[in-house]
Write a protein that holds these residues in place. Structure first.
Motif, PDB file in Angstrom:
ATOM      1  N   PHE A  13       0.714  -1.250  -0.382  1.00 24.06           N
ATOM      2  CA  PHE A  13       0.037  -0.115   0.221  1.00 24.06           C
ATOM      3  C   PHE A  13       0.364   1.597  -0.200  1.00 24.06           C
ATOM      4  CE2 PHE A  13       0.593  -1.326   4.455  1.00 24.06           C
ATOM      5  CZ  PHE A  13       1.117  -0.396   4.884  1.00 24.06           C
ATOM      6  N   CYS A  14       0.205   2.201  -0.020  1.00 28.77           N
ATOM      7  CA  CYS A  14       0.517   3.576  -0.766  1.00 28.77           C
ATOM      8  C   CYS A  14       0.869   3.919   1.104  1.00 28.77           C
ATOM      9  CB  CYS A  14       0.403   4.603  -1.568  1.00 28.77           C
ATOM     10  SG  CYS A  14       0.533   4.285  -3.172  1.00 28.77           S
ATOM     11  N   THR A  15       2.061   5.010   1.483  1.00 25.77           N
ATOM     12  CA  THR A  15       2.107   5.672   2.369  1.00 25.77           C
ATOM     13  C   THR A  15       2.976   7.032   2.905  1.00 25.77           C
ATOM     14  OG1 THR A  15       2.302   5.350   5.236  1.00 25.77           O
ATOM     15  CG2 THR A  15       4.337   4.206   3.474  1.00 25.77           C
ATOM     16  N   LYS A  16       3.055   7.326   3.880  1.00 31.95           N
ATOM     17  CA  LYS A  16       3.911   8.966   4.077  1.00 31.95           C
ATOM     18  C   LYS A  16       4.829   8.237   4.674  1.00 31.95           C
ATOM     19  CE  LYS A  16       0.456  11.231   6.839  1.00 31.95           C
ATOM     20  NZ  LYS A  16       0.540  12.638   7.339  1.00 31.95           N
ATOM     21  N   SER A  17       5.633   9.293   4.916  1.00 33.61           N
ATOM     22  CA  SER A  17       7.138   9.113   6.046  1.00 33.61           C
ATOM     23  C   SER A  17       6.393   9.584   7.159  1.00 33.61           C
ATOM     24  CB  SER A  17       8.932   9.543   5.020  1.00 33.61           C
ATOM     25  OG  SER A  17       7.870  10.696   4.783  1.00 33.61           O
ATOM     26  N   CYS A  18       7.296   9.420   8.127  1.00 35.78           N
ATOM     27  CA  CYS A  18       7.104   9.946   9.597  1.00 35.78           C
ATOM     28  C   CYS A  18       7.544  10.490  10.541  1.00 35.78           C
ATOM     29  CB  CYS A  18       5.805   9.486   9.965  1.00 35.78           C
ATOM     30  SG  CYS A  18       6.006   7.333  10.546  1.00 35.78           S
ATOM     31  N   PRO A  19       8.761  11.027  10.894  1.00 38.06           N
ATOM     32  CA  PRO A  19       9.232  11.379  12.152  1.00 38.06           C
ATOM     33  C   PRO A  19       9.464  10.789  13.269  1.00 38.06           C
ATOM     34  CG  PRO A  19       8.292  13.178  12.434  1.00 38.06           C
ATOM     35  CD  PRO A  19       7.681  12.616  11.191  1.00 38.06           C
ATOM     36  N   SER A  20       8.775  10.250  13.947  1.00 33.85           N
ATOM     37  CA  SER A  20       9.254   9.719  15.063  1.00 33.85           C
ATOM     38  C   SER A  20       8.702   8.184  15.450  1.00 33.85           C
ATOM     39  CB  SER A  20       8.287  10.150  15.840  1.00 33.85           C
ATOM     40  OG  SER A  20       9.030  10.095  17.560  1.00 33.85           O
ATOM     41  N   SER A  21       8.919   6.758  15.718  1.00 32.31           N
ATOM     42  CA  SER A  21       8.361   5.089  15.887  1.00 32.31           C
ATOM     43  C   SER A  21       7.566   5.479  16.698  1.00 32.31           C
ATOM     44  CB  SER A  21       9.671   5.106  16.083  1.00 32.31           C
ATOM     45  OG  SER A  21       9.308   3.683  16.190  1.00 32.31           O
ATOM     46  N   GLY A  22       6.416   5.514  16.524  1.00 36.46           N
ATOM     47  CA  GLY A  22       5.450   5.080  17.256  1.00 36.46           C
ATOM     48  C   GLY A  22       4.682   6.224  17.644  1.00 36.46           C
ATOM     49  N   ALA A  23       4.802   7.249  16.450  1.00 40.92           N
ATOM     50  CA  ALA A  23       3.734   9.500  17.146  1.00 40.92           C
ATOM     51  C   ALA A  23       2.404   8.601  16.140  1.00 40.92           C
ATOM     52  CB  ALA A  23       4.506   9.536  16.397  1.00 40.92           C
ATOM     53  N   LEU A  24       1.406   8.943  16.326  1.00 43.35           N
ATOM     54  CA  LEU A  24      -0.014   8.630  15.625  1.00 43.35           C
ATOM     55  C   LEU A  24       0.374  10.318  14.497  1.00 43.35           C
ATOM     56  CD1 LEU A  24      -3.304   9.412  17.512  1.00 43.35           C
ATOM     57  CD2 LEU A  24      -1.583   7.456  16.958  1.00 43.35           C
ATOM     58  N   CYS A  25      -0.327   9.524  13.006  1.00 43.40           N
ATOM     59  CA  CYS A  25       0.059   9.850  11.911  1.00 43.40           C
ATOM     60  C   CYS A  25      -1.030  10.860  11.466  1.00 43.40           C
ATOM     61  CB  CYS A  25       0.323   8.949  10.677  1.00 43.40           C
ATOM     62  SG  CYS A  25       2.003   7.788  11.118  1.00 43.40           S
ATOM     63  N   SER A  26      -1.148  11.967  11.108  1.00 39.08           N
ATOM     64  CA  SER A  26      -2.553  12.891  10.623  1.00 39.08           C
ATOM     65  C   SER A  26      -3.191  12.745   9.517  1.00 39.08           C
ATOM     66  CB  SER A  26      -1.529  14.495  10.889  1.00 39.08           C
ATOM     67  OG  SER A  26      -0.981  14.471   9.950  1.00 39.08           O
ATOM     68  N   GLY A  27      -3.738  12.955   9.734  1.00 39.83           N
ATOM     69  CA  GLY A  27      -5.078  12.703   7.928  1.00 39.83           C
ATOM     70  C   GLY A  27      -5.808  11.541   8.100  1.00 39.83           C
ATOM     71  N   ALA A  28      -5.798  10.256   9.144  1.00 38.12           N
ATOM     72  CA  ALA A  28      -6.592   9.177   8.695  1.00 38.12           C
ATOM     73  C   ALA A  28      -7.703   9.466   8.747  1.00 38.12           C
ATOM     74  CB  ALA A  28      -5.951   7.969   9.618  1.00 38.12           C
ATOM     75  N   PRO A  29      -8.912   8.845   7.472  1.00 34.69           N
ATOM     76  CA  PRO A  29     -10.457   8.988   7.820  1.00 34.69           C
ATOM     77  C   PRO A  29     -10.828   8.895   9.170  1.00 34.69           C
ATOM     78  CG  PRO A  29      -8.697   7.882   5.909  1.00 34.69           C
ATOM     79  CD  PRO A  29      -7.985   7.477   7.037  1.00 34.69           C
ATOM     80  N   THR A  30     -11.565   8.968   9.318  1.00 35.77           N
ATOM     81  CA  THR A  30     -12.616   8.760  10.644  1.00 35.77           C
ATOM     82  C   THR A  30     -12.816   7.434  10.632  1.00 35.77           C
ATOM     83  OG1 THR A  30     -13.346  11.233  10.080  1.00 35.77           O
ATOM     84  CG2 THR A  30     -14.719   9.347  12.017  1.00 35.77           C
ATOM     85  N   GLY A  31     -13.001   7.301  11.961  1.00 37.55           N
ATOM     86  CA  GLY A  31     -12.898   5.532  12.275  1.00 37.55           C
ATOM     87  C   GLY A  31     -11.952   4.837  12.266  1.00 37.55           C
ATOM     88  N   THR A  32     -10.433   5.295  12.125  1.00 36.91           N
ATOM     89  CA  THR A  32      -9.402   4.852  11.621  1.00 36.91           C
ATOM     90  C   THR A  32      -8.575   5.741  12.266  1.00 36.91           C
ATOM     91  OG1 THR A  32      -8.571   5.840  10.083  1.00 36.91           O
ATOM     92  CG2 THR A  32      -9.847   4.455   9.106  1.00 36.91           C
ATOM     93  N   GLN A  33      -7.143   4.624  12.757  1.00 36.72           N
ATOM     94  CA  GLN A  33      -6.014   4.988  13.568  1.00 36.72           C
ATOM     95  C   GLN A  33      -4.848   4.339  12.002  1.00 36.72           C
ATOM     96  OE1 GLN A  33      -5.319   7.130  15.371  1.00 36.72           O
ATOM     97  NE2 GLN A  33      -4.787   6.424  17.611  1.00 36.72           N
ATOM     98  N   ALA A  34      -3.903   5.700  12.614  1.00 36.07           N
ATOM     99  CA  ALA A  34      -2.729   5.705  11.372  1.00 36.07           C
ATOM    100  C   ALA A  34      -1.073   5.981  12.587  1.00 36.07           C
ATOM    101  CB  ALA A  34      -2.462   5.746  10.233  1.00 36.07           C
ATOM    102  N   ALA A  35      -0.507   5.104  13.136  1.00 33.44           N
ATOM    103  CA  ALA A  35       0.860   5.481  13.533  1.00 33.44           C
ATOM    104  C   ALA A  35       2.137   5.278  12.420  1.00 33.44           C
ATOM    105  CB  ALA A  35       0.563   4.432  14.928  1.00 33.44           C
ATOM    106  N   CYS A  36       2.988   5.647  13.380  1.00 30.51           N
ATOM    107  CA  CYS A  36       4.519   5.235  12.722  1.00 30.51           C
ATOM    108  C   CYS A  36       4.782   4.369  12.911  1.00 30.51           C
ATOM    109  CB  CYS A  36       5.193   6.946  13.056  1.00 30.51           C
ATOM    110  SG  CYS A  36       6.920   7.568  12.446  1.00 30.51           S
ATOM    111  N   ILE A  37       4.826   3.149  12.476  1.00 28.93           N
ATOM    112  CA  ILE A  37       5.152   2.310  12.799  1.00 28.93           C
ATOM    113  C   ILE A  37       5.853   1.274  12.091  1.00 28.93           C
ATOM    114  CG2 ILE A  37       2.899   2.036  14.913  1.00 28.93           C
ATOM    115  CD1 ILE A  37       2.113   0.011  12.716  1.00 28.93           C
ATOM    116  N   LEU A  38       6.052   1.607  10.757  1.00 30.46           N
ATOM    117  CA  LEU A  38       6.712   1.060   9.256  1.00 30.46           C
ATOM    118  C   LEU A  38       8.138   1.602   9.958  1.00 30.46           C
ATOM    119  CD1 LEU A  38       4.460   0.355   6.627  1.00 30.46           C
ATOM    120  CD2 LEU A  38       4.175  -1.448   8.511  1.00 30.46           C
ATOM    121  N   SER A  39       9.091   0.387   9.410  1.00 28.76           N
ATOM    122  CA  SER A  39      10.697   1.252   9.208  1.00 28.76           C
ATOM    123  C   SER A  39      11.284   0.731   8.408  1.00 28.76           C
ATOM    124  CB  SER A  39      10.799   0.475  10.828  1.00 28.76           C
ATOM    125  OG  SER A  39      12.437   0.920  10.426  1.00 28.76           O
TER     126      SER A  39
END
Length: 82
Positions: A13-39
């Motif tokens: 799947f397509c995703t965006k980069s994030c600066p801090s492992s474990g932090a929540l990612c912004s812009g997730a659709p309502t009812g979903t949860q996205a976090a910085c958990i891939l490396s």
């Protein structure tokens, strides 16, 4: 960035980069949860959708399903996968 989350998988799947492992990612659709958990193993982190963690559940986006195995054994965290 395109991500494949399991070794040998043919779908990702397509995703965006994030600066801090474990932090929540912004812009997730309502009812979903996205976090910085891939490396990528080279110090780069990416967002992924979570469907279960810490006794809570969230929906996966329509093209993903909730994994039947924990991301890391014993964590109680499950991700959305293709």
């Amino acid at each position: 960035t395109c991500a494949v989350v399991e070794q040998g998988a043919t779908d990702g799947f397509c995703t965006k980069s994030c600066p801090s492992s474990g932090a929540l990612c912004s812009g997730a659709p309502t009812g979903t949860q996205a976090a910085c958990i891939l490396s990528d193993g080279q110090g780069n982190n990416f967002c992924s959708f979570i469907c279960k963690a810490q006794g809570q559940t969230w929906s996966c986006p329509s093209d993903l399903t909730c994994s039947t195995t924990e991301d890391q054994p014993g964590t109680g965290q499950y991700s959305c996968k293709p």
